[in-house]
Scaffold this active site. Structure first.
Site, PDB file in Angstrom:
ATOM      1  N   GLU A 128      -3.671  -8.840   8.244  1.00 57.78           N
ATOM      2  CA  GLU A 128      -2.274  -8.208   7.938  1.00 57.78           C
ATOM      3  C   GLU A 128      -1.764  -7.230   8.953  1.00 57.78           C
ATOM      4  O   GLU A 128      -2.381  -6.531  10.001  1.00 57.78           O
ATOM      5  CB  GLU A 128      -2.378  -7.154   6.607  1.00 57.78           C
ATOM      6  CG  GLU A 128      -2.687  -7.946   5.244  1.00 57.78           C
ATOM      7  CD  GLU A 128      -2.798  -7.239   4.184  1.00 57.78           C
ATOM      8  OE1 GLU A 128      -2.488  -7.936   3.151  1.00 57.78           O
ATOM      9  OE2 GLU A 128      -2.943  -6.040   4.205  1.00 57.78           O
ATOM     10  N   CYS A 140      -1.563   3.329   5.396  1.00 57.89           N
ATOM     11  CA  CYS A 140      -2.590   3.530   6.085  1.00 57.89           C
ATOM     12  C   CYS A 140      -3.908   3.362   5.086  1.00 57.89           C
ATOM     13  O   CYS A 140      -3.714   3.892   3.991  1.00 57.89           O
ATOM     14  CB  CYS A 140      -2.739   4.928   6.718  1.00 57.89           C
ATOM     15  SG  CYS A 140      -4.174   5.333   7.753  1.00 57.89           S
TER      16      CYS A 140
END
Length: 372
Positions: free
Chosen positions: A92, A342
């Protein structure tokens, strides 16, 4: 599998050697690098300042191949997450646009061996390192989608952070050449201050990094003492906080990219590492290291044993550190509605070994410093 050489695996210097082997002038590499990265071109026929005979030769021995997009997700806040196909798996990549910059978060491995307990990637296991073309290809593919290739004064991406899936310092052999391409004026021409490598603390590789490249450095610290860090960032059992911070200071002493300061990343886990006592401990750990501190609200993923720190606890933690004179920034969460924030990146990873076996292999490699 193609037996042609993927030119995205080569730095400009390596490409110059490649052209010499073809009996061509080395400057052809400069032209080709500019076509690939400045103009986003992957078709030799469109490279009009290269003669047709050479273009035909290149088509027989070389290719320009970046990862393809498997899935695209767009967040309400403008963040874009791409699942990029690398072989039979996916990694990703996240694009984060802001008013004054556009940051691309790039992956370095398929999965991750470090097993940090608060990170979704770590729960996927580890498969393999990404190649140079699979790393720089994420930048190329994202730039292609965002647009503005070749437009004077306009950059589709202004900053690259090696903060995606994987531990970059366990793939130095491919991460460093990819970053060299990011910095190359014939390619993306990014300032070394705009390319950031984030590491959980592979000390032998960090000590060697300054001999290979100078980029901005971020440390995924996340705990102020060894007892806690051993639990949530297991590599600390091999390279403790003292060893890590000594290595960081050695890097800062020779780096021009960091303005003399390292970025310390600290995820906020409710009643785990976010107490006032932890802030005081962190201040003690960092007292001899010029730094700025990024506090990162924890982003949830399925079956995780943590909760996000409350705003009250984060505010108190931040103020305590600021009283010591530290610059402390609370990172704004971006893309959490598409699992692009994150710690949420997961991809599609075929774990080659069971986690316990992988940990044993990882520990053996680190113990012998076979890190890239």
């Amino acid at each position: 599998m193609s037996d042609k050489i993927n030119l995205m695996n080569l730095t400009r210097q390596q490409m110059r050697a490649f052209f010499q082997e073809l009996g061509e002038k080395p400057f052809r590499a400069d032209q080709l690098v500019k076509w690939i990265y400045h103009f986003g071109e992957d078709n030799f026929d469109h490279m009009t300042n290269i003669n047709k005979k050479l273009r035909e030769k290149l088509k027989t021995v070389a290719e320009i191949k970046a990862p393809e997009i498997a899935v695209e997700q767009r967040s309400a806040d403008g963040t874009i997450k791409w699942a990029m196909q690398v072989g039979d798996q996916q990694v990703e990549t996240v694009y984060i646009p802001e008013t004054d910059r556009a940051t691309l978060c790039v992956s370095s491995q398929v999965g991750c061996a470090l097993a940090c307990t608060f990170c979704s990637t770590a729960q996927q296991g580890f498969n393999r390192n990404l190649t140079v073309s699979e790393i720089i290809g994420q930048v190329w593919r994202a730039s292609k989608i965002i647009g503005n290739f070749g437009v004077t004064g306009v950059r589709p991406i202004t900053n690259v952070v090696m903060m995606g899936m994987g531990e970059p310092l366990l793939n130095v052999a491919n991460v460093v050449p990819a970053m060299e391409i990011m910095l190359d004026d014939f390619a993306y021409g990014l300032s070394k201050r705009r390319v950031t490598l984030s590491t959980s603390g592979v000390v032998p590789a960090l000590d060697k990094l300054s001999e290979m490249i100078d980029v901005a450095l971020a440390i995924s610290l996340h705990a102020p003492n060894d007892e806690l860090r051993n639990e949530i960032v297991p590599i600390n059992k091999k390279y403790n906080i003292k060893m890590l911070m000594e290595s960081v200071n050695r890097y800062l002493n020779v780096s021009n990219a960091n303005h003399g300061k390292v970025t310390i990343e600290y995820v906020m886990l409710d009643h785990i590492n976010d107490g006032t006592e932890h802030a005081h401990q962190l201040a003690e750990v960092l007292k001899n290291t010029p730094c700025k501190i990024n506090l990162i609200p924890w982003n949830p993923f399925p079956d995780a044993p943590y909760a996000k720190s409350s705003n009250t606890r984060i505010d108190r933690f931040q103020k305590t550190l600021m009283e010591y004179g530290f610059t402390v920034i609370l990172r704004k969460t971006r893309g959490d509605d598409i699992d692009a924030a994150c710690g949420q990146l997961a991809g599609d990873v075929i774990d080659r070994t069971k986690r316990t076996a992988q940990k044993k292999r990882f520990g053996k490699e680190i113990g012998t410093h076979q890190i890239y």
